[in-house]
Design a protein around this motif. Sequence first.
Motif, mmCIF file in Angstrom:
data_model
loop_
_atom_site.group_PDB
_atom_site.id
_atom_site.type_symbol
_atom_site.label_atom_id
_atom_site.label_comp_id
_atom_site.label_asym_id
_atom_site.label_seq_id
_atom_site.Cartn_x
_atom_site.Cartn_y
_atom_site.Cartn_z
ATOM 1 N N LEU A 1 0.791 -1.227 0.000
ATOM 2 C CA LEU A 1 0.000 0.000 0.000
ATOM 3 C C LEU A 1 0.828 1.284 0.000
ATOM 4 C CD1 LEU A 1 -2.864 1.157 0.024
ATOM 5 C CD2 LEU A 1 -2.811 1.046 2.537
ATOM 6 N N PRO A 2 2.000 1.350 0.657
ATOM 7 C CA PRO A 2 2.755 2.613 0.681
ATOM 8 C C PRO A 2 3.075 3.189 -0.694
ATOM 9 C CG PRO A 2 3.643 1.112 2.304
ATOM 10 C CD PRO A 2 2.632 0.329 1.527
ATOM 11 N N THR B 1 1.111 3.329 -3.204
ATOM 12 C CA THR B 1 -0.098 3.770 -3.903
ATOM 13 C C THR B 1 -0.818 4.910 -3.200
ATOM 14 O OG1 THR B 1 -1.489 2.133 -2.770
ATOM 15 C CG2 THR B 1 -0.433 1.442 -4.818
ATOM 16 N N THR B 2 -0.248 5.444 -2.127
ATOM 17 C CA THR B 2 -0.907 6.532 -1.403
ATOM 18 C C THR B 2 -0.485 7.889 -1.974
ATOM 19 O OG1 THR B 2 0.859 6.670 0.238
ATOM 20 C CG2 THR B 2 -0.961 5.165 0.704
ATOM 21 N N PHE B 3 -1.162 8.944 -1.552
ATOM 22 C CA PHE B 3 -0.869 10.296 -2.008
ATOM 23 C C PHE B 3 -0.124 11.083 -0.936
ATOM 24 C CE2 PHE B 3 -4.488 8.932 -4.506
ATOM 25 C CZ PHE B 3 -4.135 9.355 -5.785
ATOM 26 N N SER B 4 0.747 10.404 -0.207
ATOM 27 C CA SER B 4 1.470 11.060 0.876
ATOM 28 C C SER B 4 2.558 11.990 0.369
ATOM 29 C CB SER B 4 2.107 10.018 1.805
ATOM 30 O OG SER B 4 3.081 9.262 1.104
ATOM 31 N N TYR C 1 4.580 6.349 4.049
ATOM 32 C CA TYR C 1 3.384 7.028 4.534
ATOM 33 C C TYR C 1 3.789 8.344 5.173
ATOM 34 C CZ TYR C 1 0.910 2.501 4.230
ATOM 35 O OH TYR C 1 0.333 1.342 3.797
ATOM 36 N N ASN C 2 2.826 9.261 5.321
ATOM 37 C CA ASN C 2 3.090 10.414 6.168
ATOM 38 C C ASN C 2 2.882 9.996 7.625
ATOM 39 O OD1 ASN C 2 0.278 10.580 6.779
ATOM 40 N ND2 ASN C 2 -0.060 11.805 4.933
ATOM 41 N N GLN D 1 -0.608 8.657 8.558
ATOM 42 C CA GLN D 1 -0.875 7.360 7.930
ATOM 43 C C GLN D 1 -0.093 6.242 8.616
ATOM 44 O OE1 GLN D 1 0.258 8.429 3.922
ATOM 45 N NE2 GLN D 1 -1.863 8.525 3.234
ATOM 46 N N ILE E 1 -1.776 3.062 10.386
ATOM 47 C CA ILE E 1 -1.534 1.716 9.835
ATOM 48 C C ILE E 1 -0.857 0.821 10.866
ATOM 49 C CG2 ILE E 1 -0.250 0.414 8.100
ATOM 50 C CD1 ILE E 1 -2.674 1.796 6.972
#
Length: 355
Positions: A147-148, A150-153, A159-160, A163, A167
């Motif tokens: 998942l990391p 594909t995020t908009f961080s 992740y930010n 997030q 998580i």
Amino acid sequence: MRLTLYAYLFPLAALTLAVLGPVFHIPFTGWLALGETVLLVGCSFACVHHAESIASRIGQPFGTLVLTLSVTVIEVSVLVAMMLNGENNPTLAREAVLSTVMFVCTGIVGACLLLGALRHREQEVRQQGVNGYLSVIIAISVLCLLLPDTTFSGQRGSYNQFQIAFIMAGTVLLYGAFLFMQTVRHRDDFLAEESEEAEDTRQRRLLVHIPCLIAGLVGVVALSSGVAAGVEEGLDRLGLRDPDAVVGAAVVALLLLPETITAIRAARRNQLQRSINTALGSALATIGLTMPAMVAVSELVGRPLILGIDPEDRIQLLLVLVLSIVSFGTGRTNLLNGFVHLVLFAIYVMTLFVP
């Protein structure tokens, strides 16, 4: 008694070296670094011996849980020591977690299924219990490793702060829910058949094994920093394309060796359920506890981590997770299941050195 003398000597030697080293300013380089590594391995085996002895008294599945958590403490201490040694290794945590899942679900599981089938043709497991392991392993693996990317961080592969906190809290919660199911609500789904309980059930002295287990774990933690520096220094000289991946895999292989031996022995005794509990339990504990621990340390010391894995690793991880579902889908395993897992394991090891 002589065969298990190492279980008492190694923790004592490790603690002695950890105390005397700083006092006398002993430089752990060269052969001394090699000796420190040998002590670390010996302490790991000693911890597993004492954990198994405790397990023989408290029964299953708590016995397997003690063994798994003991090895997890060892792994966390070594990986954190390596992460804090020298320059920042932002991909070390993800490589160690990925290596654990791949080593367990391909190498250890494959060896257990293959060697067990060679002796017993077909073996059975409690399908509901195995499904419990796999469901949580799949969920946490995807959340932490896939998942990391594909995020908009705004940070590829990471992740930010909000997030990552959310998580990791979810990861610990998933592992806690699994432990509740394994030890309380659905305990029978993780127990072996009555006939599989015919192993050494001699009475153990908990007052001896518990402090020895704690001493062994303390010894491992004390030796971790020196071993971490030695491993990184040695692998840096090889000029590897992806040194973090090889370092993570080497540490995981080293620390999983005692559990590997335990799982294979159980499979050859036709105790496949106990074997799978040990193998998958180690993978689940690693991704459920090691990753949050390393993320917490990285936030405390200000060393950011990259969690998202590379494209070739994503394909291999998804393939292994799907294969695990298929292999245990009927509750019966045979020679072919083990052979397929081992082939994928060999390919994964190859891609570590030739990415």
